[in-house]
Every structure is written in structure tokens, then in C-alpha cells.
Design an enzyme around this catalytic site. Structure first.
Site, PDB file in Angstrom:
ATOM      1  N   SER A  98       0.684  -1.092   0.391  1.00  0.00           N
ATOM      2  CA  SER A  98      -0.083   0.574  -0.190  1.00  0.00           C
ATOM      3  C   SER A  98       0.898   1.283   0.370  1.00  0.00           C
ATOM      4  O   SER A  98       1.161   1.818  -0.975  1.00  0.00           O
ATOM      5  CB  SER A  98      -1.044   0.099   1.049  1.00  0.00           C
ATOM      6  OG  SER A  98      -2.071   0.694   1.320  1.00  0.00           O
ATOM      7  N   LYS A 150     -20.916  17.796   6.375  1.00  0.00           N
ATOM      8  CA  LYS A 150     -20.100  18.729   7.537  1.00  0.00           C
ATOM      9  C   LYS A 150     -19.818  16.964   8.158  1.00  0.00           C
ATOM     10  O   LYS A 150     -19.262  16.955   8.617  1.00  0.00           O
ATOM     11  CB  LYS A 150     -20.454  19.843   8.273  1.00  0.00           C
ATOM     12  CG  LYS A 150     -19.460  19.789   8.937  1.00  0.00           C
ATOM     13  CD  LYS A 150     -18.147  20.254   7.435  1.00  0.00           C
ATOM     14  CE  LYS A 150     -16.786  21.029   9.334  1.00  0.00           C
ATOM     15  NZ  LYS A 150     -15.779  21.268   8.605  1.00  0.00           N
TER      16      LYS A 150
END
Length: 282
Positions: A98, A150
């Protein structure tokens, strides 16, 4: 006499604005070990190597499952700048997965052992949702936000369909960027790179056959390549830059990632995560 002695022992570094002791030519050995996070010390070490004329080449030793996508990108960018000035090779130890593999992409040539774990190309964003547990405990949480997305994702409520789409779009764009780096740096067609980037890991021989690394080997083979292709003296000493903390306890590594799901991001890994999980497809 004194001036001659100073000239022999030291050289003036205009970047430092002072005389620095001569160390002689060397090969820089940079450790990238453990979970990768944003690390100004490592960034500074790479820049120091870049401006040091005594550093003739760089071996980046990687033994990492990855970490924050931003931290890996930071390493990639700085190592590419370094490679513009002197040869850089990557040696993957136990694991270059990764974000660890993303770091290796910056090298001019990449080595790994037969048993090294390589790949896990991809990005993830994870969170924990505990609203049902809170209901059982009689606990509620409330957030006043400036917009509907949000406070998403939030551990205190299920992820909405709109929130899921927004997060998936974020992950997809980061993934395409990662795959694009693989295709570009490994000289692979985009579709082939995308086929390799399904999250699986490869052992070293498979990674070589897939084109994700250049050669089976370690630092000796890296030195042979540097001598043969870049004219670097094999007899030069190493100078180590072990500036990144080593997490020897796997439980601690897991705790850092899991903690990202629950605790404030300034306390754990930042942003998107490029980390190999053992339960991912192989």
C-alpha cells in the site's frame, strides 16, 4: 598551516552558511519502517541527503504496511526530487504494501526478496458507527453543522446515502491517482495497472512477473546495480538515516489505524489510509 588544515577537514556549505566537516563519499541508507504518517523529520533527512555532495547514491529500505496516503505521497514527492540529483534505489524487506509500495515507486530501481510482501495498491477510508450501542446505553449525540455532509461520516449515526456517495468519490479519486502513479512509474498500461490494483498482495516473485518490481534481491544486488549502471563505488560506506520510529508491536500498529475511526484525526493517522490489512483479498 591552519587554513590548509581547515580546508582539508571541512568544506563551506553555502546552504548552511558555515563550514561542515568532511565525511568523505558515502551511500545514504534511509529507513522507512513501520506505519507511515506525515513526518517532517524524514522529509528533512531526504532534503539533507539531496544537498550533500558526499552522498553519491541512496538506498531506501522499506518494511512497511503503509499508513496515511498523505504521508506516503510526501515521501514519494521528496524522493523523486532526490532522484533528480542522485540515484535512488528501493529495497523492500518484509513488506512494501500500500503506502509502503507507493514510496517504492519513487525509486529508479526496486528490489524485493522472494518472500517479501508487495502490492496492496489502493486506498481506504474507514469509520466506526456506534449509534445502536449508544441507544442501549441511553447516550445521545447532537451536531450543528454548516451543511448536510459536514458531520459525515460520524461514529454517532449511520452513514447516509449521500454521505456514502461523497466518501466513495473521495476514495475513488485517490485510487485513480495511485493507479496512475503505478502505471507511469512501472511503465504499465493503465488497464493493466488497474487489474493489479484490486487490493491484493504479491510475494516477491509474483511482483517481479507482474512488473511491480525490477529485481529479486536486497542491498547487495542494489549495490551491484548502482556500480554497473550508475558507476557508484561498491566500497563506499553506508550512512544510516533511521529517523522514522519503528513500531515493533503489531498491536500498536493496529491501534493507530483503529484509533483513526474513533479518536480525533490529529491524534492518529491523517486523511485517507493506504494500508495493507491481512484480511484483504490476496
Amino acid at each position: 598551516m591552519i587554513a590548509a588544515l581547515v580546508a582539508f577537514l571541512a568544506t563551506y556549505d553555502p546552504a548552511e552558511g558555515r563550514f561542515v566537516l568532511r565525511r568523505g563519499d558515502y551511500i545514504a541508507w534511509l529507513d522507512v519502517v513501520g506505519v507511515i504518517a506525515e513526518d517532517r523529520r524524514l522529509e528533512s533527512a531526504i532534503r539533507d541527503i539531496a544537498k550533500d555532495d558526499d552522498a553519491k547514491a541512496v538506498i531506501v529500505y522499506i518494511s512497511s504496511p503503509g499508513g496515511s496516503t498523505y504521508g506516503a505521497e510526501q515521501l514519494f514527492v521528496e524522493l523523486r526530487k532526490l532522484a533528480d540529483k542522485k540515484p535512488v534505489v528501493a529495497v523492500i524487506g518484509t513488506m512494501g504494501a500500500s503506502g509502503g509500495y507507493l514510496t517504492a515507486l519513487a525509486a529508479d530501481r526496486t528490489f524485493a526478496r522472494e518472500s517479501s510482501i508487495v502490492g496492496s495498491i489502493g486506498v481506504l477510508f474507514q469509520t466506526v458507527e456506534v449509534s445502536r450501542l449508544m441507544d442501549k446505553l441511553g447516550i445521545s449525540a447532537e451536531a450543528i453543522t454548516s451543511g448536510p455532509l459536514k458531520a459525515e461520516p460520524s461514529p454517532f449515526k449511520p452513514l447516509s446515502d449521500r454521505g456514502r456517495v461523497a466518501v466513495q468519490d473521495l476514495v475513488n479519486k485517490a485510487y485513480e491517482w495511485f493507479v496512475g502513479l503505478v502505471a507511469d512509474r512501472r511503465n504499465l498500461p493503465m488497464e493493466q495497472a488497474r487489474q493489479l490494483a484490486d487490493g491484493r498482495v504479491f510475494h516477491g516473485r509474483e511482483a517481479l512477473e507482474a512488473g511491480l518490481i525490477d529485481q529479486i534481491g536486497g542491498d547487495r544486488e542494489a549495490l551491484d546495480w548502482l556500480a554497473r549502471e550508475r558507476g557508484i563505488d561498491r566500497g563506499l560506506p553506508y550512512r544510516h538515516f533511521p529517523v522514522q520510529p519503528v513500531f515493533s508491536d503489531l498491536a500498536e500498529q493496529g491501534a493507530r489505524i483503529i484509533g483513526k475511526s474513533v479518536f480525533p484525526e490529529r491524534l492518529t493517522l491523517d486523511g485517507l489510509i493506504s494500508l495493507w490489512h491481512p484480511d484483504q483479498p490476496r
